[in-house]
Design an enzyme around this catalytic site. Structure first.
Site, PDB file in Angstrom:
ATOM      1  N   LYS A   9       9.896 -59.360 -46.043  1.00 45.91           N
ATOM      2  CA  LYS A   9       9.244 -59.451 -47.347  1.00 45.91           C
ATOM      3  C   LYS A   9       8.414 -60.732 -47.486  1.00 45.91           C
ATOM      4  O   LYS A   9       8.566 -61.680 -46.695  1.00 45.91           O
ATOM      5  CB  LYS A   9      10.292 -59.363 -48.450  1.00 45.91           C
ATOM      6  CG  LYS A   9      10.964 -57.999 -48.522  1.00 45.91           C
ATOM      7  CD  LYS A   9      11.938 -57.957 -49.693  1.00 45.91           C
ATOM      8  CE  LYS A   9      12.548 -56.583 -49.865  1.00 45.91           C
ATOM      9  NZ  LYS A   9      13.416 -56.542 -51.073  1.00 45.91           N
ATOM     10  N   TYR A  49       8.436 -47.354 -53.301  1.00 45.23           N
ATOM     11  CA  TYR A  49       9.501 -47.569 -54.272  1.00 45.23           C
ATOM     12  C   TYR A  49       9.542 -46.480 -55.341  1.00 45.23           C
ATOM     13  O   TYR A  49      10.033 -46.715 -56.450  1.00 45.23           O
ATOM     14  CB  TYR A  49       9.352 -48.949 -54.916  1.00 45.23           C
ATOM     15  CG  TYR A  49       9.618 -50.074 -53.948  1.00 45.23           C
ATOM     16  CD1 TYR A  49      10.884 -50.275 -53.407  1.00 45.23           C
ATOM     17  CD2 TYR A  49       8.601 -50.939 -53.555  1.00 45.23           C
ATOM     18  CE1 TYR A  49      11.140 -51.294 -52.507  1.00 45.23           C
ATOM     19  CE2 TYR A  49       8.841 -51.967 -52.657  1.00 45.23           C
ATOM     20  CZ  TYR A  49      10.109 -52.141 -52.143  1.00 45.23           C
ATOM     21  OH  TYR A  49      10.358 -53.152 -51.254  1.00 45.23           O
ATOM     22  N   HIS A 115      13.774 -55.663 -46.171  1.00 43.29           N
ATOM     23  CA  HIS A 115      14.102 -54.295 -46.576  1.00 43.29           C
ATOM     24  C   HIS A 115      14.373 -53.526 -45.287  1.00 43.29           C
ATOM     25  O   HIS A 115      13.718 -53.761 -44.276  1.00 43.29           O
ATOM     26  CB  HIS A 115      12.931 -53.633 -47.305  1.00 43.29           C
ATOM     27  CG  HIS A 115      13.045 -52.139 -47.340  1.00 43.29           C
ATOM     28  ND1 HIS A 115      13.763 -51.482 -48.304  1.00 43.29           N
ATOM     29  CD2 HIS A 115      12.577 -51.177 -46.491  1.00 43.29           C
ATOM     30  CE1 HIS A 115      13.724 -50.173 -48.060  1.00 43.29           C
ATOM     31  NE2 HIS A 115      13.013 -49.967 -46.964  1.00 43.29           N
ATOM     32  N   GLU A 126       9.741 -43.423 -44.852  1.00 37.40           N
ATOM     33  CA  GLU A 126       9.153 -44.755 -45.009  1.00 37.40           C
ATOM     34  C   GLU A 126       8.207 -45.161 -43.877  1.00 37.40           C
ATOM     35  O   GLU A 126       7.193 -45.814 -44.134  1.00 37.40           O
ATOM     36  CB  GLU A 126      10.267 -45.804 -45.136  1.00 37.40           C
ATOM     37  CG  GLU A 126      11.058 -45.671 -46.408  1.00 37.40           C
ATOM     38  CD  GLU A 126      12.223 -46.636 -46.498  1.00 37.40           C
ATOM     39  OE1 GLU A 126      12.765 -46.767 -47.595  1.00 37.40           O
ATOM     40  OE2 GLU A 126      12.578 -47.269 -45.469  1.00 37.40           O
TER      41      GLU A 126
END
Length: 143
Positions: A9, A49, A115, A126
């Protein structure tokens, strides 16, 4: 061989922690089969998300994730999904076990360094968000 998506991140990437995090994954025996530095935009964040869209933390999460560059990775290895999540530690770094990535590099529930996909289904959903069809083709044929 199982694959998972990992995002280093903006907080950890911006703090210069990416090298240590990558080394940790490699030391655990995982292969880095794809990697790129990118700036997440609101469209990618909304897709990634989507399950959190109605939650109170969604807006802050999107603002944080789009605030600066991050590193997207695909790791492969035996039981990579569960093992990476264990190595990463609890989402809240205050609850993370000693020696985990989040205990070492995270600040709070949002700025929590990494993540990782939580299931094979999540990984399958993803990875294409962050890696194009061509990149996925190369990924599949390089392993």
């Amino acid at each position: 061989m199982e694959k998972t998506l990992v995002l280093i991140k903006p907080d950890a990437f911006g703090n210069g922690d990416a090298g240590n995090i990558l080394k940790r994954y490699e030391d655990e025996g995982f292969k880095i089969v794809a990697a790129k530095v990118m700036q997440m935009d609101e469209k990618i964040a909304a897709i990634h998300y989507s399950e959190h869209r109605e939650k109170s933390f969604y807006k802050n999460l999107v603002e944080f994730m789009t605030s600066a560059p991050l590193m997207a990775l695909v790791l492969s290895g035996e039981n990579v999904i569960s093992r990476v999540r264990e190595i990463n530690g609890a989402t809240n770094p205050a609850n993370a076990a000693e020696g985990t990535i989040r205990k070492l590099y995270a600040k709070d529930n949002t700025q929590n360094a990494v993540h990782a996909s939580d299931s094979p289904e999540s990984a399958a959903r993803e990875i294409p968000i962050f890696f194009s069809a061509i990149e996925i083709f190369e990924l599949v044929h390089s392993v």
